[in-house]
Design a protein around this motif. Structure first.
Motif, PDB file in Angstrom:
ATOM      1  N   ASP A 126       0.801  -1.230   0.000  1.00 65.01           N
ATOM      2  CA  ASP A 126       0.000   0.000   0.000  1.00 65.01           C
ATOM      3  C   ASP A 126       0.834   1.280   0.000  1.00 65.01           C
ATOM      4  OD1 ASP A 126      -2.498   1.151  -0.366  1.00 65.01           O
ATOM      5  OD2 ASP A 126      -2.558   1.783   1.723  1.00 65.01           O
ATOM      6  N   ARG A 127       1.878   1.349   0.815  1.00 59.84           N
ATOM      7  CA  ARG A 127       2.731   2.540   0.852  1.00 59.84           C
ATOM      8  C   ARG A 127       4.055   2.233   0.167  1.00 59.84           C
ATOM      9  NH1 ARG A 127       1.919   4.042   7.270  1.00 59.84           N
ATOM     10  NH2 ARG A 127      -0.226   4.813   7.097  1.00 59.84           N
ATOM     11  N   LEU A 128       4.433   3.053  -0.778  1.00 55.42           N
ATOM     12  CA  LEU A 128       5.697   2.844  -1.479  1.00 55.42           C
ATOM     13  C   LEU A 128       6.875   3.072  -0.531  1.00 55.42           C
ATOM     14  CD1 LEU A 128       6.950   2.264  -4.275  1.00 55.42           C
ATOM     15  CD2 LEU A 128       7.078   4.739  -4.613  1.00 55.42           C
ATOM     16  N   ASP A 185       5.672  11.864   5.388  1.00 55.05           N
ATOM     17  CA  ASP A 185       6.637  10.782   5.149  1.00 55.05           C
ATOM     18  C   ASP A 185       5.981   9.562   4.502  1.00 55.05           C
ATOM     19  OD1 ASP A 185       5.146   9.979   7.309  1.00 55.05           O
ATOM     20  OD2 ASP A 185       6.808   9.904   8.727  1.00 55.05           O
ATOM     21  N   ASP A 186       4.688   9.643   4.235  1.00 55.24           N
ATOM     22  CA  ASP A 186       3.973   8.581   3.527  1.00 55.24           C
ATOM     23  C   ASP A 186       3.760   9.047   2.087  1.00 55.24           C
ATOM     24  OD1 ASP A 186       2.107   6.827   2.434  1.00 55.24           O
ATOM     25  OD2 ASP A 186       0.889   6.707   4.252  1.00 55.24           O
ATOM     26  N   ASN A 187       4.387   8.319   1.163  1.00 56.66           N
ATOM     27  CA  ASN A 187       4.293   8.671  -0.252  1.00 56.66           C
ATOM     28  C   ASN A 187       2.848   8.879  -0.709  1.00 56.66           C
ATOM     29  OD1 ASN A 187       6.032   8.831  -2.681  1.00 56.66           O
ATOM     30  ND2 ASN A 187       4.711   7.179  -3.420  1.00 56.66           N
ATOM     31  N   GLN A 287     -11.503   8.311   3.988  1.00 48.22           N
ATOM     32  CA  GLN A 287     -10.914   7.192   3.257  1.00 48.22           C
ATOM     33  C   GLN A 287     -10.741   5.993   4.187  1.00 48.22           C
ATOM     34  OE1 GLN A 287      -7.128   6.033   0.487  1.00 48.22           O
ATOM     35  NE2 GLN A 287      -6.775   7.727   1.864  1.00 48.22           N
ATOM     36  N   ASP A 288     -10.974   4.838   3.670  1.00 48.17           N
ATOM     37  CA  ASP A 288     -10.709   3.524   4.269  1.00 48.17           C
ATOM     38  C   ASP A 288     -11.962   2.793   4.733  1.00 48.17           C
ATOM     39  OD1 ASP A 288      -8.009   3.582   3.833  1.00 48.17           O
ATOM     40  OD2 ASP A 288      -7.420   3.937   5.908  1.00 48.17           O
ATOM     41  N   ALA A 289     -13.105   3.450   4.719  1.00 46.77           N
ATOM     42  CA  ALA A 289     -14.336   2.780   5.169  1.00 46.77           C
ATOM     43  C   ALA A 289     -14.145   2.134   6.538  1.00 46.77           C
ATOM     44  CB  ALA A 289     -14.812   1.756   4.135  1.00 46.77           C
ATOM     45  N   PHE A 307     -13.651   3.649  -0.332  1.00 46.05           N
ATOM     46  CA  PHE A 307     -13.558   2.232   0.014  1.00 46.05           C
ATOM     47  C   PHE A 307     -12.415   1.591  -0.761  1.00 46.05           C
ATOM     48  CE2 PHE A 307     -15.537  -2.168  -0.859  1.00 46.05           C
ATOM     49  CZ  PHE A 307     -14.868  -2.738   0.212  1.00 46.05           C
ATOM     50  N   LYS A 308     -11.422   1.137   0.008  1.00 42.56           N
ATOM     51  CA  LYS A 308     -10.322   0.382  -0.578  1.00 42.56           C
ATOM     52  C   LYS A 308     -10.469  -1.035  -0.026  1.00 42.56           C
ATOM     53  CE  LYS A 308      -6.442   2.692   0.046  1.00 42.56           C
ATOM     54  NZ  LYS A 308      -5.433   3.720   0.431  1.00 42.56           N
ATOM     55  N   ASP A 309     -10.807  -1.971  -0.884  1.00 35.86           N
ATOM     56  CA  ASP A 309     -11.090  -3.328  -0.405  1.00 35.86           C
ATOM     57  C   ASP A 309      -9.768  -4.014  -0.031  1.00 35.86           C
ATOM     58  OD1 ASP A 309     -11.889  -5.928   0.052  1.00 35.86           O
ATOM     59  OD2 ASP A 309     -13.490  -5.818  -1.459  1.00 35.86           O
TER      60      ASP A 309
HETATM   61  C1  GAL Z   1      -2.177   5.529   3.877  1.00 41.05           C
HETATM   62  C2  GAL Z   1      -3.195   4.619   3.277  1.00 41.05           C
HETATM   63  C3  GAL Z   1      -4.565   5.111   3.635  1.00 41.05           C
HETATM   64  C4  GAL Z   1      -4.709   5.297   5.127  1.00 41.05           C
HETATM   65  C5  GAL Z   1      -3.549   6.055   5.709  1.00 41.05           C
HETATM   66  C6  GAL Z   1      -3.573   6.093   7.208  1.00 41.05           C
HETATM   67  O1  GAL Z   1      -0.913   5.097   3.527  1.00 41.05           O
HETATM   68  O2  GAL Z   1      -3.048   4.539   1.882  1.00 41.05           O
HETATM   69  O3  GAL Z   1      -5.510   4.200   3.138  1.00 41.05           O
HETATM   70  O4  GAL Z   1      -4.827   4.031   5.711  1.00 41.05           O
HETATM   71  O5  GAL Z   1      -2.329   5.530   5.274  1.00 41.05           O
HETATM   72  O6  GAL Z   1      -3.439   4.811   7.760  1.00 41.05           O
END
Ligand code: GAL
Length: 381
Positions: A126-128, A185-187, A287-289, A307-309
Motif C-alpha cells: 500500500d505505501r511505497l 513521510d507517507d508517499n 478514506q478507508d471505510a 472504500f479500498k477493499d
Molecule cells: C495511507 C493509506 C490510507 C490510510 C492512511 C492512514 O498510507 O493509503 O488508506 O490508511 O495511510 O493509515
C-alpha cells in the motif's frame, strides 16, 4: 506466465473472504508451484490503531498460510525504530520474502540492503518504500484517483458537481473550505493531495471555493502519522483563527483518511456545529471505510469515505509473493507512476469506490466487508 498471474489475481480477488475484520484473502494455494513448506514470510504493518491495518495484516497472513507459508506478522505501533527492528528480526529469522507497509517510507534503506544481499524479495504494501533500489514490487490502489474521488465527493457535497464530477453550473460562489493532508513521510499522502488539488483547482481559481485560512500547501495541511488528535487540534485552531470560534461560514473540509475525518468532526461539533450535515455540519470526506466512520456516514454526520477493499489488496500481495517465491516475476499493471527516488517500482494498482450513505448497503454490506450490525454499532465484531 502473465496470464497465469492475472488469472490467479482475479481468482484470489473473487474469493475475497468473509469480512474486513479478519476475512480470509484466499481460498487455496492457487498458482504457487514451488512447495511452500517451511518458507517464512515476514509481514510488517505500521499500527493497530486503525482497523484497516489489522484487516490487512490478518488477510495477508491467512492468505499466505493457506498457500502453505509460515508467517511472521508484526505491528510497529507507528514507531520507526520498532519497525526497523522487526524487519531486522525477520531477516535474521530467515524470512525469504518481506511484505512491508512502511511507517516512514524513507527509513528502511539499510534493512532493504541487507535483504537484497540475502536474496530476499521485498513487496511494498500500500505505501511505497522510497530511496531504495531494493523494492521489487508494489501493491496498492490508484492513489492519485483516491484524491480525485475525495475532492469529487467534496464538490458533490457542496453542490458544485454531480457524483461523477460534472459541474452543476448552479453552485453558490465563495464557499469556504479547509484542506487536510496525511503524513508527509507517507508517499501516498502526496498522491492523494495531488489528485484532490488538481480536481479542486478550477473551482478555487474561479472563486466558487475559497480556502478560508489560506493554508493551501500540503506542508500546511499535513497531519503527522495521520493522527486523529493532531487533526482535531488543527481544526480547532482553524476554527479559532478563521471562523470566529464557531465555524461561521465553513462549508466543507477535505479529509484524506477516516481517522482524520473523525478528529475534524469532533472539533466541528465541539463548537456547536451540526451535529449532522442536515443540521449544518460541514461536508467532511474520508478514506478507508473504517467502521466508526461508516456509522457516521449512515447517521448523516460524515459525508463520504473512499472504500479500498483490503481483501483484494491482500490477495494481490499474496499472489505477488507466490510468484516471487516460485521463481517468477509478478505481473504489474503500472510501470510508470511510482518512482521511489531510485527507480520506478513495478506496481499493481487496484481501483477504489466512493461510499455515501445511500451506497453503504451495496458496497460494504452486500460485499461482506461489514455486516449490518457492525454498521449500526460502529464497532468491528
Ligand atoms: C495511507 C493509506 C490510507 C490510510 C492512511 C492512514 O498510507 O493509503 O488508506 O490508511 O495511510 O493509515
Amino acid at each position: 506466465m502473465a496470464i497465469v498471474s492475472i488469472a490467479t489475481a482475479l481468482m484470489l480477488a473473487a474469493c475475497g473472504g468473509t469480512g474486513a475484520g479478519g476475512g480470509a484473502a484466499t481460498s487455496a494455494s492457487a498458482g504457487g508451484s514451488a512447495a511452500a513448506g517451511d518458507t517464512l514470510v515476514g509481514v510488517a504493518m505500521p499500527t493497530q490503531t486503525s482497523e484497516r491495518w489489522i484487516a490487512d495484516g490478518n488477510a495477508v497472513k491467512e492468505g499466505l498460510e493457506k498457500a502453505g507459508y509460515k508467517v511472521d506478522l508484526q505491528y510497529a505501533n507507528d514507531d520507526i525504530p520498532t519497525q526497523t527492528q522487526q524487519i531486522d528480526a525477520m531477516i535474521t529469522a530467515g524470512a525469504k520474502l518481506l511484505i512491508i507497509a512502511a511507517i516512514d517510507g524513507t527509513a528502511l534503506t539499510s534493512q532493504l540492503e541487507t535483504a537484497a544481499s540475502k536474496g530476499i524479495k521485498v513487496i511494498a504494501y500500500d505505501r511505497l518504500i522510497r530511496d531504495s533500489e531494493n523494492v521489487d514490487f508494489y501493491v496498492s490502489f490508484d492513489n492519485y484517483k483516491v484524491g480525485v474521488a475525495q475532492a469529487t465527493a467534496l464538490l458533490y457535497g457542496l453542490g458544485v458537481t454531480d457524483r461523477d464530477g460534472k459541474a452543476t453550473g448552479t453552485a453558490t460562489k465563495g464557499q469556504k473550505i479547509e484542506l487536510f493532508a496525511g503524513s508527509l513521510d507517507d508517499n501516498n499522502a502526496h498522491f492523494f493531495w495531488n489528485g484532490a488539488i488538481d480536481t479542486l483547482k478550477p473551482y478555487i481559481t474561479d472563486g466558487t471555493l475559497v480556502v478560508g485560512s489560506g493554508q493551501d500547501t500540503i506542508e500546511q495541511a499535513a497531519t503527522l502519522r495521520w493522527l486523529q488528535e493532531t487533526a482535531q487540534k488543527r481544526m480547532e485552531d482553524l476554527l479559532t483563527s478563521t471562523y470566529g470560534g464557531k465555524g461561521t461560514g465553513l462549508k466543507g473540509v477535505l479529509s484524506p483518511y477516516d481517522g482524520i475525518s473523525r478528529g475534524i468532526i469532533t472539533a466541528l461539533q465541539g463548537v456547536g456545529m451540526g451535529p449532522s450535515i442536515k443540521e449544518g455540519l460541514p461536508v467532511v470526506t474520508g478514506q478507508d471505510a473504517e467502521i466508526a466512520s461508516v456509522k457516521l456516514i449512515a447517521d448523516g454526520v460524515q459525508q463520504s469515505t473512499i472504500f479500498k477493499d483490503t481483501r483484494k489488496l491482500a490477495a494481490q500481495a499474496v499472489t505477488a509473493a507466490q510468484d516471487f517465491l516460485s521463481g517468477k516475476t509478478p505481473t504489474p499493471n503500472n510501470t510508470t507512476d511510482y518512482d521511489n527516488g531510485k527507480k520506478v517500482v513495478p506496481s499493481f494498482l487496484l481501483e477504489v469506490d466512493t461510499v455515501y450513505a445511500d451506497t453503504i448497503q451495496a458496497m460494504l454490506i452486500d460485499s461482506g466487508y461489514w455486516t449490518e450490525d457492525e454498521v449500526k454499532s460502529g464497532v468491528a465484531k
